[in-house]
Design a protein around this motif. Structure first.
Motif, short mmCIF file in Angstrom:
data_model
loop_
_atom_site.label_atom_id
_atom_site.label_comp_id
_atom_site.label_asym_id
_atom_site.label_seq_id
_atom_site.Cartn_x
_atom_site.Cartn_y
_atom_site.Cartn_z
N ARG A 1 -43.33 -28.05 -38.07
CA ARG A 1 -43.47 -27.19 -36.86
C ARG A 1 -43.45 -25.78 -37.26
NH1 ARG A 1 -39.22 -28.66 -33.01
NH2 ARG A 1 -38.04 -29.92 -34.90
N ILE A 2 -42.59 -25.28 -38.05
CA ILE A 2 -42.80 -23.91 -38.29
C ILE A 2 -44.27 -23.45 -39.24
CG2 ILE A 2 -41.76 -22.01 -39.92
CD1 ILE A 2 -39.10 -23.02 -39.24
N ALA B 1 -39.58 -19.10 -34.56
CA ALA B 1 -39.04 -20.13 -35.73
C ALA B 1 -37.48 -20.19 -35.91
CB ALA B 1 -39.71 -19.35 -37.13
N ARG C 1 -39.22 -30.24 -38.83
CA ARG C 1 -38.89 -28.35 -38.59
C ARG C 1 -39.98 -27.89 -39.29
NH1 ARG C 1 -34.33 -30.57 -38.69
NH2 ARG C 1 -32.33 -30.15 -37.03
N LEU D 1 -46.57 -22.98 -36.28
CA LEU D 1 -46.26 -21.73 -35.54
C LEU D 1 -46.79 -20.53 -36.15
CD1 LEU D 1 -44.47 -20.14 -33.48
CD2 LEU D 1 -42.65 -20.35 -35.46
N LYS E 1 -42.59 -14.14 -33.54
CA LYS E 1 -42.89 -15.72 -34.40
C LYS E 1 -41.63 -15.95 -34.91
CE LYS E 1 -47.41 -16.46 -34.44
NZ LYS E 1 -48.01 -17.64 -33.77
N ILE F 1 -36.83 -23.29 -33.90
CA ILE F 1 -37.04 -24.40 -34.13
C ILE F 1 -36.07 -24.85 -35.40
CG2 ILE F 1 -38.63 -25.74 -35.80
CD1 ILE F 1 -41.08 -24.05 -34.78
N LEU F 2 -35.41 -23.87 -35.86
CA LEU F 2 -34.33 -24.27 -36.71
C LEU F 2 -33.41 -24.62 -36.14
CD1 LEU F 2 -34.64 -21.26 -39.43
CD2 LEU F 2 -35.31 -23.71 -39.82
#
Ligand SMILES: [Zn+2]
Lengths: 94, 273
Positions: free
Chosen positions: A67-68, A53, A64, A71, A49, A56-57
């Protein structure tokens, strides 16, 4: 900085940049600490995970933070009501 | 600036905290019924808790010029015990007409179980029967998204629910949109580690605007900060937002939402400088 024109505000202020830099160092140090303690990222679902992450960053897409959050969330099952088979009681003490 | 903390658990705070909040501009607060840090053994324990919320805390706050309001329910954690929950639901009507009682809350889900959903629905029924406003707790961490969606499903299934009289609390980046889009009010809880920071709350105000949004501190047994709303005010000022926008979020919005309850007899302080 030019002394003739009023500078337009920097969309990323120096304070904000230093905060991002400082938080990245915090993250790096926390991962180093876990590694020194014997943590193996690849054998831990949470490690996967964390790696996602970071992806995504590092992409440049919007939202973002949302989305995190997503996640690290369990999925919503739209059929949950059928699974639970709820029946409602409608009388209460008055 | 005067402000109202719309979600703070003062039973777990000291009298010194009341004084600090008053000095920082807090003029009103609402305290939802919640978990005591341990599971209570009987309905009488809840009856005493409701007396504490409706009587003692109200008087303790008044010593510092703070108007205290409250919400009643059995919280999601203890709602796992359905038979105890039904006993508690049966005594709540005794307290609903008391001054300062704003409605049913904070009801919600914790681990998103069938029992929790059953008790949530029974609370909705009680609220509808007594025309009460509703304050909703959404779960934490990885349960938040699914739990919030389940809660919205249950609220939207019931056509009797007036959405403008329901506050969905502890929203974050992934749950704020569905709550607002369906016409509910939403609260952002400023809480270290498991919820939202003042900076992220300010981001959400910038993205979604101030309509139907509030911020609160939760201020409970956990590592929380009762002065988190003033921290949010400072963050908004640092970003150059006008006082009128800040005041709307921390004062006007709570007043607008709470005014829909008969128990909200609020005396606004003179706000002229
Ligand atoms: Zn709470």
């Amino acid at each position: 900085m030019s002394d003739t024109a009023t500078p337009s505000p920097d969309p990323l202020s120096q304070t904000e940049f230093l905060q991002i830099r400082s938080r990245l160092l915090d993250l790096a140090a926390a991962l180093d600490r876990a590694q020194r303690a014997g943590w193996n990222r690849d054998r831990d679902a949470r490690g996967q995970k964390i790696a996602e992450a970071f992806e995504i960053l590092s992409d440049d897409g919007p939202e973002r933070a949302a989305r995190i959050q997503q996640l690290f969330s369990l999925a919503h099952d739209p059929k949950w009501r059928e699974i639970f088979q709820l029946t409602l009681r409608t009388t209460f003490g008055t | 600036m005067y402000y109202i903390d719309p979600h703070i658990h003062m039973v777990s705070r000291t009298t010194d905290d009341y004084e600090t909040l008053a000095r920082m501009g807090c003029v009103g607060m609402s305290e939802p019924a919640f978990w005591a840090g341990f599971d209570r053994g009987s309905v009488d324990s809840f009856r005493d808790y409701f007396r504490q919320l409706t009587d003692f805390e109200r008087r303790r706050a008044a010593q510092f010029g703070i108007q205290h309001f409250t919400w009643l329910c059995i919280n999601a954690k203890e709602a796992e015990n359905v038979s105890l929950s039904r006993e508690v639901l049966a005594i709540i009507p005794e307290f609903l007409g008391l001054p300062g009682v704003l409605g049913i809350g904070e009801i919600g889900l914790n681990k998103n179980t069938r029992n929790e959903a059953t008790v949530f629905l029974e609370h909705l029924e009680l609220a509808v029967q007594h025309q009460q406003q509703i304050l909703v707790h959404t779960p934490h961490l990885d349960d938040k998204y699914a739990g919030t969606r389940m809660i919205l499903d249950m609220l939207c299934d019931d056509r009797r629910i007036e959405r403008h009289r329901v506050l969905i609390d502890h929203v974050e980046e992934h749950t704020i949109r569905p709550a607002l889009e369906q016409g509910f009010w939403a609260g952002m809880t400023l809480y270290p580690l498991t919820k939202c920071t003042p900076a992220r709350a300010a981001d959400m105000i910038e993205i979604y605007g101030p309509e139907r949004l509030m911020v609160n501190s939760a201020g409970d047994w956990g590592p929380s900060k009762p002065t988190a709303v003033p921290d949010f005010i400072m963050e908004m000022r640092r970003r150059g937002h006008p006082e009128s926008l800040i005041r709307r979020v921390v004062y006007d919005n709570p007043v607008r939402f709470f005014r829909q309850s008969a128990g909200f007899q609020f005396h606004a302080p003179d706000d002229t400088p």
